[in-house]
Design a protein around this motif. Sequence first.
Motif, short mmCIF file in Angstrom:
data_model
loop_
_atom_site.label_atom_id
_atom_site.label_comp_id
_atom_site.label_asym_id
_atom_site.label_seq_id
_atom_site.Cartn_x
_atom_site.Cartn_y
_atom_site.Cartn_z
N THR A 52 32.03 51.26 25.85
CA THR A 52 32.32 52.67 26.11
C THR A 52 33.57 53.11 25.36
OG1 THR A 52 33.75 52.22 27.99
CG2 THR A 52 31.39 52.40 28.44
N SER A 53 33.78 54.39 25.33
CA SER A 53 34.97 54.92 24.65
C SER A 53 36.09 55.21 25.66
CB SER A 53 34.61 56.19 23.87
OG SER A 53 34.09 57.15 24.78
N TYR A 54 36.02 54.61 26.80
CA TYR A 54 37.02 54.83 27.84
C TYR A 54 38.00 53.67 27.92
CZ TYR A 54 33.69 58.35 29.33
OH TYR A 54 32.85 59.42 29.36
N ALA A 55 39.13 53.95 28.51
CA ALA A 55 40.11 52.91 28.79
C ALA A 55 39.82 52.34 30.18
CB ALA A 55 41.51 53.48 28.73
N ASP A 56 40.28 51.15 30.43
CA ASP A 56 40.10 50.53 31.72
C ASP A 56 41.43 49.95 32.18
OD1 ASP A 56 38.83 49.60 34.01
OD2 ASP A 56 38.18 47.73 33.08
N SER A 57 41.71 50.12 33.46
CA SER A 57 42.91 49.53 34.05
C SER A 57 42.48 48.58 35.16
CB SER A 57 43.81 50.61 34.65
OG SER A 57 44.37 51.38 33.64
N CYS A 58 43.23 47.53 35.32
CA CYS A 58 42.97 46.58 36.38
C CYS A 58 44.30 46.11 36.94
CB CYS A 58 42.14 45.41 35.87
SG CYS A 58 42.95 44.52 34.54
N SER A 59 44.27 45.66 38.16
CA SER A 59 45.52 45.18 38.78
C SER A 59 45.20 44.09 39.79
CB SER A 59 46.26 46.33 39.45
OG SER A 59 45.48 46.89 40.47
N ASN A 60 46.22 43.38 40.18
CA ASN A 60 46.08 42.36 41.19
C ASN A 60 47.44 42.12 41.82
OD1 ASN A 60 44.95 40.40 42.80
ND2 ASN A 60 43.87 39.41 41.11
N THR A 61 47.42 41.67 43.06
CA THR A 61 48.64 41.35 43.80
C THR A 61 48.44 40.03 44.51
OG1 THR A 61 49.08 43.70 44.16
CG2 THR A 61 50.24 42.16 45.60
N VAL A 62 49.47 39.21 44.52
CA VAL A 62 49.38 37.90 45.14
C VAL A 62 50.72 37.56 45.79
CG1 VAL A 62 50.02 36.69 43.00
CG2 VAL A 62 48.67 35.51 44.72
N VAL A 63 50.65 36.84 46.90
CA VAL A 63 51.84 36.31 47.56
C VAL A 63 51.86 34.81 47.32
CG1 VAL A 63 53.00 35.95 49.77
CG2 VAL A 63 51.84 38.12 49.31
N LEU A 64 53.00 34.32 46.82
CA LEU A 64 53.12 32.91 46.46
C LEU A 64 54.30 32.27 47.17
CD1 LEU A 64 52.62 33.27 42.60
CD2 LEU A 64 50.95 32.43 44.25
N SER A 65 54.10 31.05 47.61
CA SER A 65 55.18 30.24 48.15
C SER A 65 55.74 29.43 46.98
CB SER A 65 54.66 29.31 49.25
OG SER A 65 55.70 28.49 49.72
N LEU A 66 57.01 29.69 46.63
CA LEU A 66 57.60 29.06 45.46
C LEU A 66 58.75 28.14 45.85
CD1 LEU A 66 57.84 32.15 43.07
CD2 LEU A 66 56.04 30.41 43.17
N ASN A 67 58.98 27.17 45.00
CA ASN A 67 60.15 26.31 45.12
C ASN A 67 61.19 26.77 44.12
OD1 ASN A 67 59.08 24.47 47.09
ND2 ASN A 67 57.81 23.62 45.45
N ARG A 68 62.43 26.43 44.38
CA ARG A 68 63.50 26.80 43.48
C ARG A 68 63.19 26.28 42.07
NH1 ARG A 68 69.93 25.58 44.21
NH2 ARG A 68 70.54 26.66 42.32
N GLY A 69 63.32 27.17 41.08
CA GLY A 69 63.08 26.78 39.69
C GLY A 69 61.66 26.98 39.22
N ASP A 70 60.72 27.32 40.11
CA ASP A 70 59.34 27.59 39.68
C ASP A 70 59.33 28.81 38.76
OD1 ASP A 70 58.24 25.49 41.07
OD2 ASP A 70 57.43 26.72 42.70
N ASN A 71 58.49 28.75 37.71
CA ASN A 71 58.36 29.86 36.77
C ASN A 71 57.00 30.52 36.94
OD1 ASN A 71 60.90 29.48 35.52
ND2 ASN A 71 60.05 27.79 34.34
N VAL A 72 57.02 31.86 36.99
CA VAL A 72 55.81 32.65 37.20
C VAL A 72 55.67 33.65 36.06
CG1 VAL A 72 54.63 34.26 38.75
CG2 VAL A 72 56.07 32.45 39.70
#
Length: 181
Positions: free
Chosen positions: A138-158
């Motif tokens: 198609t000649s249209y644009a598309d947007s998408c999104s997502n949300t997540v909750v994460l349990s992280l440890n110190r120094g984790d990279n996201v």
Amino acid sequence: MSGLFYIFVILVAYQMDFQTVRGYTLMQHLSRQASNLQYGLNLANKYNHRYGGTGVKVAFSARTSGNYYYSSGNIIKFSYVYTNQGLCLKNGQYFSAPHSGLFAFSWSLRTYSSHVAYTSIRVNGYIRQKSLCYTGTTSYADSCSNTVVLSLNRGDNVGIYSDASKAYIASYYSSFAGWEL
């Protein structure tokens, strides 16, 4: 009369210091309690606990600054930073956890006609969630999104990574945000 009262209080306190409870004087008990309290505050500060640490919650928000193609496995750069409280968004590319805890992340991407933007959020390189924008022919644009909750440890990279052989990410409409819960 008030002068006599203060002398009486001083004498009682002095005498109480000589009375022992379990082999310790009152002043020794108070000194141990103060030491234990200081130890707890130092420990909390070491691990950046809100009650003993800096008390600053972490939050960031950024967007892309141009239209780019990303090959599979490449991290997407969000170079226009609106907010970076705690300075945990590094080079507009990844979030580095300052301490262990729960963090929420949200990303929104836009792609234009006949393009795809297949992406994932990764912790230390491991996929935790995915998102797909696909306009087809198609000649249209598309947007998408997502949300997540994460349990992280110190120094984790996201970070947000391209998972398509050639992901097209549109500027101004693509963003990445995160905050501490």
